[in-house]
Design an enzyme around this catalytic site. Structure first.
Site, short mmCIF file in Angstrom:
data_model
loop_
_atom_site.label_atom_id
_atom_site.label_comp_id
_atom_site.label_asym_id
_atom_site.label_seq_id
_atom_site.Cartn_x
_atom_site.Cartn_y
_atom_site.Cartn_z
N ASP A 93 -0.09 -3.98 6.10
CA ASP A 93 -0.72 -3.45 7.32
C ASP A 93 -2.19 -3.85 7.42
O ASP A 93 -2.97 -3.19 8.10
CB ASP A 93 -0.63 -1.92 7.35
CG ASP A 93 0.76 -1.42 7.68
OD1 ASP A 93 1.66 -2.26 7.91
OD2 ASP A 93 0.95 -0.19 7.69
N ASP A 142 5.91 4.42 5.06
CA ASP A 142 6.77 3.39 5.66
C ASP A 142 6.76 2.08 4.88
O ASP A 142 7.38 1.09 5.29
CB ASP A 142 6.39 3.16 7.14
CG ASP A 142 4.93 2.77 7.33
OD1 ASP A 142 4.05 3.37 6.68
OD2 ASP A 142 4.68 1.86 8.14
N HIS A 143 6.06 2.07 3.73
CA HIS A 143 6.04 0.88 2.87
C HIS A 143 6.54 1.15 1.45
O HIS A 143 6.86 0.21 0.72
CB HIS A 143 4.63 0.27 2.83
CG HIS A 143 4.16 -0.13 4.19
ND1 HIS A 143 4.17 -1.43 4.64
CD2 HIS A 143 3.73 0.62 5.24
CE1 HIS A 143 3.76 -1.47 5.91
NE2 HIS A 143 3.49 -0.23 6.29
N HIS A 168 4.62 -4.96 10.30
CA HIS A 168 5.21 -4.33 11.49
C HIS A 168 5.40 -5.33 12.62
O HIS A 168 4.56 -6.22 12.82
CB HIS A 168 4.27 -3.23 12.04
CG HIS A 168 4.20 -2.00 11.21
ND1 HIS A 168 5.01 -0.90 11.42
CD2 HIS A 168 3.40 -1.68 10.16
CE1 HIS A 168 4.70 0.05 10.53
NE2 HIS A 168 3.73 -0.40 9.76
N HIS A 228 -7.52 -0.59 5.62
CA HIS A 228 -6.42 0.25 6.14
C HIS A 228 -6.22 1.41 5.16
O HIS A 228 -6.18 2.57 5.55
CB HIS A 228 -5.18 -0.61 6.29
CG HIS A 228 -3.96 0.14 6.77
ND1 HIS A 228 -3.85 0.66 8.02
CD2 HIS A 228 -2.79 0.44 6.14
CE1 HIS A 228 -2.66 1.27 8.16
NE2 HIS A 228 -2.00 1.14 7.02
N HIS A 264 1.44 3.87 1.92
CA HIS A 264 1.98 4.60 3.07
C HIS A 264 3.51 4.68 3.00
O HIS A 264 4.18 3.74 2.56
CB HIS A 264 1.54 3.96 4.39
CG HIS A 264 0.12 4.28 4.74
ND1 HIS A 264 -0.61 3.55 5.63
CD2 HIS A 264 -0.69 5.29 4.31
CE1 HIS A 264 -1.83 4.06 5.74
NE2 HIS A 264 -1.90 5.13 4.95
N HIS A 293 0.85 -1.20 0.00
CA HIS A 293 0.00 0.00 0.00
C HIS A 293 0.88 1.24 0.00
O HIS A 293 2.10 1.14 0.11
CB HIS A 293 -0.99 -0.01 1.18
CG HIS A 293 -0.38 0.07 2.54
ND1 HIS A 293 0.44 -0.91 3.06
CD2 HIS A 293 -0.46 1.02 3.51
CE1 HIS A 293 0.82 -0.58 4.28
NE2 HIS A 293 0.30 0.60 4.58
#
Ligand code: ZN
Ligand code: FE
Length: 255
Positions: free
Chosen positions: A129, A58-59, A167, A110, A56, A54
């Site tokens: 996530d 942090d990905h 995570h 999400h 975001h 996805h």
């Protein structure tokens, strides 16, 4: 297939997915390039593909730098917000890493564009996530009804499917789960294992679909112990799937 977890940022995992036949590799969810390229060098593989779950940061935060370092990579993605996207995919489409093949599963809530990569022949799924060990992602762009449908899709995968998640939240997730199901023995055992594993510097990834069915409250909206706990604390709560799930998610948001 070899899967090498590559820790990113404070508690994220990227995963190097290696086809042993061709020594080609893909990277699931790249936030930071140096650790990923170190893993590529260490494993002596040729990186061909980025597989984002996805959009975001942090990905996908490393996508542009990784493309600059290794021009010509294929960047799969479902969501137009994925940086560097080269090959847009939809639910049920197939993606390739060397000779390995994965099916794209659309699992929104999400984010609306969240996907999983399911390597059926190898019994491996990357869930980003959406599904964590003992937990699920926050409902940023969808609601509880949407998330139940997405998680049900994952719950239908074979029990021994290995689940690689986004995570290292496992200890916190399982501590929360215990507030709802204190008598769940598998849950107590898994928490003890997760504490010991992470205290020793180890990873709790991957989990399995079977283990999540036994321990994850977001896979267990039918659990009688979970429902009894909620009924006691919230006497007016409707005991139906979406309401139970939504209340569980709300409690976790505030845990
Ligand atoms: Zn996210
Ligand atoms: Fe994340």
């Amino acid at each position: 297939m070899d899967v090498v977890p590559v820790p990113q940022l404070s508690d994220n995992y990227a995963y190097l997915v290696i086809d042993p036949a061709t020594r080609e590799a893909g990277i699931v969810d790249c936030a930071e390039v140096p650790a990923v390229l170190d893993a590529v060098d260490r494993e002596k593989v040729q990186l061909t593909t980025i597989l984002p779950t996805h959009h975001h940061f942090d990905h996908v935060g490393g996508n542009e730098d990784l493309l600059a370092a290794r021009p010509g990579l294929t960047v799969y993605g479902f969501d137009d917000r994925v940086p560097g996207l080269t090959d847009k995919v939809g639910d049920g489409d197939r993606v390739k890493v060397g000779s390995l093949e994965a099916e794209v599963l659309s699992i929104p809530a999400h984010t609306t564009g969240h996907i999983a990569y399911y390597f059926e022949a190898q019994g491996v799924v990357f869930t980003g996530d959406t599904l964590f060990a003992g937990g699920c992602g926050r409902l940023f762009e969808g609601d509880a009804a949407m998330m139940i449908v997405s998680l049900e899709k994952l719950r239908q995968l074979p029990d021994d499917t290995r689940v690689y998640f986004g995570h290292e939240y496992t200890v916190n997730n399982l501590n929360f789960a215990l507030t709802l199901e204190p008598q769940n023995q598998e849950l107590n055992d898994k928490l003890a294992w997760a504490v010991e594993t992470t205290d020793g510097g180890g990873y709790t990834t991957p989990t399995t679909i079977a283990s999540e069915k036994e321990t994850n409250p977001f896979f267990r909206w039918e659990s009688s112990e979970l429902r009894a706990t909620l009924a006691e604390r919230f006497p007016d709560l409707a005991m139906e799937d979406v309401a139970v799930f939504a209340k569980t998610r709300e409690l976790k948001d505030n845990y």
